[in-house]
Design an enzyme around this catalytic site. Structure first.
Site, PDB file in Angstrom:
ATOM      1  CB  THR A 100      28.930  28.422  29.210  1.00 48.40           C
ATOM      2  OG1 THR A 100      30.010  27.746  29.859  1.00 48.40           O
ATOM      3  CG2 THR A 100      28.381  29.485  30.155  1.00 48.40           C
ATOM      4  CB  THR A 134      23.076  40.370  24.571  1.00 50.51           C
ATOM      5  OG1 THR A 134      23.546  41.250  23.561  1.00 50.51           O
ATOM      6  CG2 THR A 134      22.905  38.997  23.925  1.00 50.51           C
ATOM      7  CG  ASP A 135      21.883  45.114  22.065  1.00 51.29           C
ATOM      8  OD1 ASP A 135      22.830  44.297  22.138  1.00 51.29           O
ATOM      9  OD2 ASP A 135      22.055  46.331  21.890  1.00 51.29           O
ATOM     10  CD  GLU A 136      26.314  41.525  20.712  1.00 50.06           C
ATOM     11  OE1 GLU A 136      26.794  40.676  19.950  1.00 50.06           O
ATOM     12  OE2 GLU A 136      26.994  42.195  21.508  1.00 50.06           O
ATOM     13  CE1 TYR A 160      27.285  36.616  24.473  1.00 53.80           C
ATOM     14  CE2 TYR A 160      26.903  38.454  22.981  1.00 53.80           C
ATOM     15  CZ  TYR A 160      26.831  37.898  24.249  1.00 53.80           C
ATOM     16  OH  TYR A 160      26.286  38.626  25.285  1.00 53.80           O
ATOM     17  CB  SER A 163      25.264  30.613  22.339  1.00 48.87           C
ATOM     18  OG  SER A 163      25.900  31.794  22.790  1.00 48.87           O
ATOM     19  CE  LYS A 164      23.284  35.945  26.939  1.00 49.25           C
ATOM     20  NZ  LYS A 164      23.537  35.627  28.378  1.00 49.25           N
TER      21      LYS A 164
END
Ligand code: NAD
Ligand code: TYD
Length: 355
Positions: A100, A134-136, A160, A163-164
């Protein structure tokens, strides 16, 4: 004029759609969502009779569907929120995150590029693709390191966040190479109504009310910067209206707190609002085995969006968490519904081996 929103049945997406359409003069929304475990049509029940909301059950990875929606509705902007979003799930099953967040974003970018390229000159110039991230992606900060600015190097540590990060890079490249007018936002941890109780804050509220253990990973000294979801929605609206294409905007709540403090605040609020004859809810706190690769600290420097676009969060943590706890107390049926079925399997998978 229409907006195409992806992931609008999830936590932030449904808050955004509800918020946007609360304005009687707002443009209509086409809401494309695959209704994974995190998507919930009940979140949008208040819009059942609102002709400005068209819900489409479908996947961002289906190119023909995207082409058809773009041609039929001719949106002036695409707001991309659809994602697999939970770090712990990404540790147990990273494949869905690649599918996704990476492949889905790629397919969406290609469909949008084809649509945007064929628009008349003025509509092409006005079009926006807003990517919610995201900040991650920036990785973990040392305790005394300065907060993440938009220039901070990418160092994602979980499947996660990797992937972002990949999706952010694709969005950047589609701007640089093809000129697609993109905006990227990197936001800190959100909390508020309609958040699925797999994430820290709603999980702790739901478990406390059910008299279940409150599982803090490791020493609970990991720091996150918490932002009320309504403030994230207002930041997205601001960036859409006034952001400069190609730019990145960090969004945060100026509210860094360790997880233990968050859980104690929730317990204190519940003690006040729904006292438990068994004693204080804090008695339920349990330290469990840590998350593998657990990032110690995230912190957002949100000065750019304030300086350039005039956005600041409206809620303090005290006001936002109080609203949130009130919402969960008033929506026990919503919580019970989302905790049925596959949720129980997830809780067993994630917490069984933590001891
Ligand atoms: P969520 O998991 O609550 O919702 C995600 C939504 O996307 C769900 O409705 C799901 O059905 C949908 N979806 C998943 N895969 C899809 C696909 N292939 N096609 C179409 N729809 C699909 O997530 P959220 O917390 O609302 O996060 C929304 C966005 O904001 C994500 O991109 C996330 O990375 C980002 N973000 C979240 C936070 C946070 O604290 N929750 C913070 C910063 C950024
Ligand atoms: P989470 O809400 O999953 O967001 P993220 O991992 O994207 O920051 O978790 C927030 C913090 O809370 C994170 O440091 C992990 C921790 N946590 C727990 O201690 N116990 C839990 O049961 C969960 C779900 C999270």
């Amino acid at each position: 004029m229409t907006l195409l929103v992806t992931g609008g049945a999830g936590f932030i997406g449904s808050n955004f759609v509800l918020d946007w359409l609360a304005d009687p003069a707002a443009e209509p929304i086409v809401n494309l969502d695959a209704l994974t475990y995190a998507g919930n049509r009940q979140n949008l029940a208040a819009l059942a009779d609102d002709g400005r909301h068209l819900f489409v059950h479908g996947d961002i990875g289906t190119r023909e569907l995207l082409d058809r929606l773009l041609q039929e509705h001719r949106p002036r902007a695409v707001l991309h929120l659809a994602a697999e979003s939970h770090v712990d799930r990404s540790i147990h099953g990273p494949g869905a995150f690649i599918k996704t967040n990476v492949e889905g974003t790629f397919t969406l970018l290609e469909a949008v590029r084809a649509y945007w390229s064929a628009l008349p000159h003025d509509a092409r110039a006005a079009f926006r693709f807003l990517h919610v991230s995201t900040d991650e992606v920036y990785g973990s900060l040392a305790p005394d390191a300065p907060a993440f600015t938009e220039q901070h190097p990418y160092a994602p540590n979980s499947p996660y966040s990797a992937s972002k990060a990949a999706s952010d890079h694709l969005v950047r490249a589609w701007h640089h190479t093809y000129g697609l007018p993109v905006l990227t936002t990197n936001c800190s941890n959100n909390y508020g109504p309609l958040q699925f109780p797999e994430k820290l804050i709603p999980l702790m509220i739901a478990n406390a009310l059910a008299g279940k253990p409150l599982p803090i990973y490791g020493d609970g000294q990991q720091v996150r910067d918490w932002l009320y979801v309504g403030d994230h929605c207002s930041a997205i609206r601001t960036v859409l209206a006034r952001g400069t294409p190609g730019e990145v905007y960090n969004i945060g709540g100026w509210n860094e707190q360790p997880n233990r403090a968050i859980v104690h605040t929730i317990c204190g609020l519940l003690d006040e609002l729904r006292p438990d004859p068994g004693g204080t809810y804090a008695r339920l706190i349990t330290h469990v085995k840590d998350r593998p690769g657990h990032d110690r600290r995230y912190a957002i420097d949100a000065r750019k969006i304030e300086r350039e676009l005039g956005w600041r969060p409206g809620e303090t943590f005290d006001s936002g968490i109080r609203k949130t706890v009130h919402w969960y107390l008033a929506h026990a049926a919503w919580v019970a519904a989302v905790q049925s079925g596959s949720y129980r399997d997830w809780v067993a998978t994630n917490y069984a081996g933590r001891g």
